[in-house]
Design a protein around this motif. Sequence first.
Motif, PDB file in Angstrom:
ATOM      1  N   ALA A  52      43.890  31.220  51.607  1.00 49.13           N
ATOM      2  CA  ALA A  52      42.464  31.587  51.688  1.00 49.13           C
ATOM      3  C   ALA A  52      41.553  30.374  51.669  1.00 49.13           C
ATOM      4  CB  ALA A  52      42.110  32.517  50.534  1.00 49.13           C
ATOM      5  N   MET A  53      42.075  29.226  51.231  1.00 48.11           N
ATOM      6  CA  MET A  53      41.241  28.013  51.099  1.00 48.11           C
ATOM      7  C   MET A  53      41.166  27.219  52.389  1.00 48.11           C
ATOM      8  SD  MET A  53      42.638  26.150  47.727  1.00 48.11           S
ATOM      9  CE  MET A  53      42.910  27.020  46.200  1.00 48.11           C
ATOM     10  N   GLN A  54      42.039  27.531  53.330  1.00 46.55           N
ATOM     11  CA  GLN A  54      42.108  26.640  54.497  1.00 46.55           C
ATOM     12  C   GLN A  54      40.786  26.674  55.259  1.00 46.55           C
ATOM     13  OE1 GLN A  54      44.694  24.492  54.524  1.00 46.55           O
ATOM     14  NE2 GLN A  54      45.039  25.624  52.625  1.00 46.55           N
ATOM     15  N   GLY A  55      40.358  25.520  55.676  1.00 45.88           N
ATOM     16  CA  GLY A  55      39.085  25.406  56.383  1.00 45.88           C
ATOM     17  C   GLY A  55      37.950  24.956  55.470  1.00 45.88           C
ATOM     18  N   VAL A  56      38.196  24.929  54.152  1.00 48.03           N
ATOM     19  CA  VAL A  56      37.167  24.398  53.242  1.00 48.03           C
ATOM     20  C   VAL A  56      37.759  23.245  52.443  1.00 48.03           C
ATOM     21  CG1 VAL A  56      35.771  26.476  53.027  1.00 48.03           C
ATOM     22  CG2 VAL A  56      37.712  26.152  51.502  1.00 48.03           C
ATOM     23  N   ASP A  57      36.883  22.383  51.985  1.00 49.25           N
ATOM     24  CA  ASP A  57      37.290  21.260  51.138  1.00 49.25           C
ATOM     25  C   ASP A  57      37.158  21.741  49.697  1.00 49.25           C
ATOM     26  OD1 ASP A  57      36.127  17.784  50.739  1.00 49.25           O
ATOM     27  OD2 ASP A  57      37.803  18.907  49.848  1.00 49.25           O
ATOM     28  N   LEU A  58      38.274  22.136  49.126  1.00 48.69           N
ATOM     29  CA  LEU A  58      38.275  22.670  47.772  1.00 48.69           C
ATOM     30  C   LEU A  58      39.063  21.745  46.865  1.00 48.69           C
ATOM     31  CD1 LEU A  58      38.775  26.343  46.671  1.00 48.69           C
ATOM     32  CD2 LEU A  58      40.052  24.527  45.558  1.00 48.69           C
ATOM     33  N   SER A  59      38.454  21.446  45.725  1.00 45.06           N
ATOM     34  CA  SER A  59      39.127  20.614  44.724  1.00 45.06           C
ATOM     35  C   SER A  59      39.108  21.406  43.423  1.00 45.06           C
ATOM     36  CB  SER A  59      38.340  19.315  44.579  1.00 45.06           C
ATOM     37  OG  SER A  59      38.791  18.575  43.484  1.00 45.06           O
ATOM     38  N   GLY A  60      40.242  21.508  42.742  1.00 41.21           N
ATOM     39  CA  GLY A  60      40.219  22.273  41.498  1.00 41.21           C
ATOM     40  C   GLY A  60      41.580  22.394  40.869  1.00 41.21           C
ATOM     41  N   ILE A  61      41.667  23.268  39.856  1.00 40.59           N
ATOM     42  CA  ILE A  61      42.899  23.421  39.090  1.00 40.59           C
ATOM     43  C   ILE A  61      43.203  24.907  38.888  1.00 40.59           C
ATOM     44  CG2 ILE A  61      41.576  23.101  36.927  1.00 40.59           C
ATOM     45  CD1 ILE A  61      45.199  21.989  37.267  1.00 40.59           C
ATOM     46  N   TRP A  62      44.425  25.265  39.191  1.00 39.02           N
ATOM     47  CA  TRP A  62      44.959  26.597  38.905  1.00 39.02           C
ATOM     48  C   TRP A  62      45.775  26.488  37.625  1.00 39.02           C
ATOM     49  CZ3 TRP A  62      45.098  31.654  39.676  1.00 39.02           C
ATOM     50  CH2 TRP A  62      46.270  32.387  39.459  1.00 39.02           C
ATOM     51  N   ASP A 121      44.403  40.059  35.289  1.00 41.99           N
ATOM     52  CA  ASP A 121      45.084  40.872  36.312  1.00 41.99           C
ATOM     53  C   ASP A 121      44.679  40.372  37.691  1.00 41.99           C
ATOM     54  OD1 ASP A 121      44.478  43.322  33.987  1.00 41.99           O
ATOM     55  OD2 ASP A 121      46.505  42.913  34.708  1.00 41.99           O
ATOM     56  N   TRP A 122      45.613  39.772  38.366  1.00 39.83           N
ATOM     57  CA  TRP A 122      45.336  39.189  39.672  1.00 39.83           C
ATOM     58  C   TRP A 122      45.226  40.275  40.728  1.00 39.83           C
ATOM     59  CZ3 TRP A 122      44.094  34.577  41.751  1.00 39.83           C
ATOM     60  CH2 TRP A 122      44.291  34.394  43.129  1.00 39.83           C
ATOM     61  N   VAL A 123      44.094  40.212  41.473  1.00 40.69           N
ATOM     62  CA  VAL A 123      43.940  41.080  42.640  1.00 40.69           C
ATOM     63  C   VAL A 123      43.549  40.156  43.796  1.00 40.69           C
ATOM     64  CG1 VAL A 123      42.662  42.976  43.692  1.00 40.69           C
ATOM     65  CG2 VAL A 123      43.201  43.054  41.236  1.00 40.69           C
ATOM     66  N   GLN A 124      44.427  40.067  44.766  1.00 44.42           N
ATOM     67  CA  GLN A 124      44.230  39.108  45.862  1.00 44.42           C
ATOM     68  C   GLN A 124      42.878  39.298  46.540  1.00 44.42           C
ATOM     69  OE1 GLN A 124      46.428  36.640  46.607  1.00 44.42           O
ATOM     70  NE2 GLN A 124      45.337  35.852  48.379  1.00 44.42           N
ATOM     71  N   GLN A 125      42.508  40.547  46.740  1.00 45.84           N
ATOM     72  CA  GLN A 125      41.242  40.824  47.429  1.00 45.84           C
ATOM     73  C   GLN A 125      40.035  40.305  46.639  1.00 45.84           C
ATOM     74  OE1 GLN A 125      41.209  45.036  48.101  1.00 45.84           O
ATOM     75  NE2 GLN A 125      39.958  44.847  49.921  1.00 45.84           N
ATOM     76  N   ASP A 126      40.104  40.479  45.330  1.00 44.42           N
ATOM     77  CA  ASP A 126      38.997  40.010  44.483  1.00 44.42           C
ATOM     78  C   ASP A 126      38.874  38.499  44.569  1.00 44.42           C
ATOM     79  OD1 ASP A 126      39.377  42.396  41.698  1.00 44.42           O
ATOM     80  OD2 ASP A 126      38.606  42.603  43.743  1.00 44.42           O
ATOM     81  N   TYR A 127      40.009  37.836  44.584  1.00 45.24           N
ATOM     82  CA  TYR A 127      39.994  36.368  44.696  1.00 45.24           C
ATOM     83  C   TYR A 127      39.360  35.960  46.014  1.00 45.24           C
ATOM     84  CZ  TYR A 127      41.964  31.872  46.196  1.00 45.24           C
ATOM     85  OH  TYR A 127      42.116  30.617  46.725  1.00 45.24           O
ATOM     86  N   GLU A 128      39.798  36.580  47.102  1.00 44.77           N
ATOM     87  CA  GLU A 128      39.291  36.183  48.423  1.00 44.77           C
ATOM     88  C   GLU A 128      37.807  36.486  48.547  1.00 44.77           C
ATOM     89  OE1 GLU A 128      41.980  38.003  51.225  1.00 44.77           O
ATOM     90  OE2 GLU A 128      43.675  36.806  50.522  1.00 44.77           O
ATOM     91  N   LYS A 129      37.380  37.569  47.924  1.00 42.64           N
ATOM     92  CA  LYS A 129      35.934  37.931  47.965  1.00 42.64           C
ATOM     93  C   LYS A 129      35.118  36.902  47.184  1.00 42.64           C
ATOM     94  CE  LYS A 129      33.321  41.940  46.650  1.00 42.64           C
ATOM     95  NZ  LYS A 129      33.382  43.240  45.973  1.00 42.64           N
ATOM     96  N   SER A 130      35.642  36.504  46.044  1.00 45.89           N
ATOM     97  CA  SER A 130      34.945  35.527  45.201  1.00 45.89           C
ATOM     98  C   SER A 130      34.846  34.173  45.909  1.00 45.89           C
ATOM     99  CB  SER A 130      35.698  35.406  43.881  1.00 45.89           C
ATOM    100  OG  SER A 130      35.270  34.295  43.162  1.00 45.89           O
ATOM    101  N   LEU A 131      35.953  33.775  46.546  1.00 49.40           N
ATOM    102  CA  LEU A 131      35.963  32.502  47.261  1.00 49.40           C
ATOM    103  C   LEU A 131      34.983  32.548  48.431  1.00 49.40           C
ATOM    104  CD1 LEU A 131      37.208  29.683  47.585  1.00 49.40           C
ATOM    105  CD2 LEU A 131      39.124  30.720  48.806  1.00 49.40           C
ATOM    106  N   SER A 132      34.947  33.674  49.088  1.00 46.31           N
ATOM    107  CA  SER A 132      34.036  33.851  50.233  1.00 46.31           C
ATOM    108  C   SER A 132      32.578  33.734  49.789  1.00 46.31           C
ATOM    109  CB  SER A 132      34.320  35.224  50.845  1.00 46.31           C
ATOM    110  OG  SER A 132      33.529  35.422  51.954  1.00 46.31           O
TER     111      SER A 132
END
Lengths: 440, 477
Positions: free
Chosen positions: A130-140, A186-197
């Motif tokens: 989901a990060m491809q195309g942006v310059d993201l720096s961070g820690i998981w 609780d990981w929800v892939q859609q929520d992550y992608e929405k937040s990143l967007s």
Amino acid sequence: MESLFNQLADGIFTQLETEENLSLSLFAEESQFTRVNGARIRQTGLVNDCMIYLDLIVNNRRATGSLTLSGDLKVDLDSVLDELNRLREETAQLPEDPYIVLSTGGENSRTDKNGKIPDAEDSAAKLLAAMQGVDLSGIWASGRIYRGNANSAGNRHWFATDSFSLDYSLVNAEEKMVKATFAGSDWVQQDYEKSLSASIQKLKMLDSPSIKIKPGNYRTYIASAGVADLLQMFSWDGLSESSMQTGESAFLKMRNENIKLSPLFSYAEDFSNGLVPCFNELGEVSPERIELIKQGELKSCLISSRTAKEYGLVSNFAEEPEYLRSPVMAVGELPEVDVLKALGTGVYLSNLHYLNWSDLAGGRITGMTRYACFWVEDGVIKAPIENMRFDDSFYHFFGDNLEAVTTEAKINPDVGTYECRSLEMTECPGILLSSFALTL
Amino acid sequence: MDLTKLLEQLDVKADWIGLRYVDETTTYRWVRDGKPQSNNRSRSKGVMVEVLVEGQFAYAASSNVGIRSVQSAAEKAVKMARASAPYSIHQFTSEARPVATGNYNSPHQKIENSVSAGEINDLLIRSCETLKVSEKIVSTNALARIVNSDQLFVSSNGSNIEQQFLMVTTGSMAVAQEGSVVQKRSDSGMRARSWQIGMESLDENRMMNDSRRVGEEAVELLTAEECPTGTMDLILAPDQMMLQIHESVGHPLEIDRILGDERNYAGWSFVRLGDFGKLRYGSDLMNITFDPGVPHELASYNFDDGGAKAEREYIIKDGILQRGLGGIESQIRSGVPGVANFRASSWNRAPIDRMANLNLEPGESSVDDLVSSVENGVYMHSNRSWSIDDYRNKFQFGCEYAKLIENGKVTKTLRNPNYRGISNSFWNNLKAVGDKDSFEVYGTPNCGKGEPNQVIRVGHASPPCLFADVEVFGGEQ
């Protein structure tokens, strides 16, 4: 892990002599860390760490020690017993400590939260695609965190939770940045992608050229994340009773000169969300809520039982260093949708950076603006601003210059990982200031 | 701990495997107002398995150092490396982990056990008593922190390194109060008296002399004038130069920061890769070295945590930026020359670029020369507060104690001295550098960086230095 801790506690308490008082605390984690730069993986790995702390009191003398555990009960019990013997030898040499507090028993607690987090091997694909195309720096950071406490007076506490956080910055071509944290159990892939967007959309607001504003005092709105940065300073030479008594607190004026802050500012330690363990190293359980500042008036500091004994006060069962674990700032009456209109012309600050006390007695904090910070004119965002240093006193920005507080508070998790992953958080709204000093 | 045998027993397929074991014990003793506050000993030991698979490094660290646990860790690390390889920031080879064998033992005369817990507490109690020079002293603190660290590193390509460190920090601090005026004074700032040394550092005469001076100066600050506000000459004592070098030279020159690794946390740098070899960082008098061989300096060592041999290098020479503070991985990624500073705080964190010993080389001016050349200025001592922007450019620092300089003479004591500036222009205003006789060595165990976060030890040595045209100001009026 819980079974290991309980068996160690059972094993060691039976070895105590009558006059010995012992507390055990456990800090453990099974964590994955993946560091990202430019939406690529810089470093990735796993850490299984388990530390046990022993606090031994004998004849008014106290010594503490900690050691890593292997997870093998027999090996660990031998190690812990060796440490107990070392503490016994040491306490015999030490001077008496008149402010020692013994564990006296009390309520027990057990919290065990299971969540749903991506497996270590799957996380790269789930996060990075989901990060491809942006310059993201961070820690998981993800995995299970454990805290335990047991003492010879009979208390037992246990807290275990699954958690994850992706704390990140998005960077545009002009090196302007937006910061966000996606965290939960609780990981929800859609929520992550929405937040990143949503963060990517916010980054687009930084595309226009930055303007440089002159040092001066400005009408300012500081968003929740920035307010959390300011409030976290209150755990450092701040709302600690011990700091007050030894002349090292920024809040001395409030106590000694009866100075008040704005009636719009109320601040409390509040464990009611259940996300942060409320027991301390003595096994004492904090009240669910401690009013620290109520409508601008200093009501209480954090008081550990040791400080209470030293100064003849009543403990509110803070941890011995008397830092805030689950602070909450009260909301106000300014709806977030009206923030820009209420600001009018001034500065909008999303985040702050590298804060420090510049004048402790005067309550002055210095730091930098950082990330999505904007110049606003007549309620309309005009342009991002170049980073500025601020240097202002909380006696002003939570005092006479506090004009309004928003109606919504956000939870800002502490994503710190010094020594171990933190469980603390700060819940706070945004603040509108009639004046805020930007100095360089 | 037979790490070589452990490595031989591992059964995983990887292009390279390394085992890094750390066994570190930290003893912290703190007395406040003559009463013991902490007598704590913390021992952390564990191993980090690192593997290289398909160009990606991955690690798994565990506090269980038995073969089954380490085997499991190695297997997990291989799986993680393989899963991460498609997204790797750089395809590394084992060139990033050079072969090295050797050892290091930090210099000391007296081992930790030569002084008992009781004796240390007695010393700290006497220090508190000595700090309390008058009833205006409302709080006294004395501490001693002793660290014993054993570090082993072996690798599949033949590295075998053992390094042992004994380090001691001492500190004393007094808070003075009169009415609403409160001032704090310490011996050289927070934990600045940190060295690779033995228990001989707990010298009673030195500690009592320092404590007496600290107490007297705390009281003196109560009636001192507020530091003036204005643009003027500024002399920084070595115990404040430590922080100045750390924040405005060390951190901006960490190559991983320049490459953007730290952008989400501590930020990045005003220095760009193209600046190396060209940028005028400071005046001609500015000479900065990475020097891992200074006896007793806190971050001296022979090898970094990736196995690179550590050697003294000029980072800035005659004001021109020469090389960065980056280990081999950063050197490979950036193409910029660096140093052996790929370091981890412990077994449970992966190494990253960390400054180690970073020093400003002495010049030619005596302290009298520095002072007599100032018409209007301030001489500041001992750091109290620090803040800098995310590019390591706009900074603001506060000190505990200062003296006014008027027409070439030190005149009166000043309180709440602060200054701010912009790194590059500040260093280009370096007008004079103290000589060898005024050179002092300090260190701190508390430099924070990285994600996940880690705290590491650094050393900074410098003489006093004179800077021109600095924005100086005092406390809240």
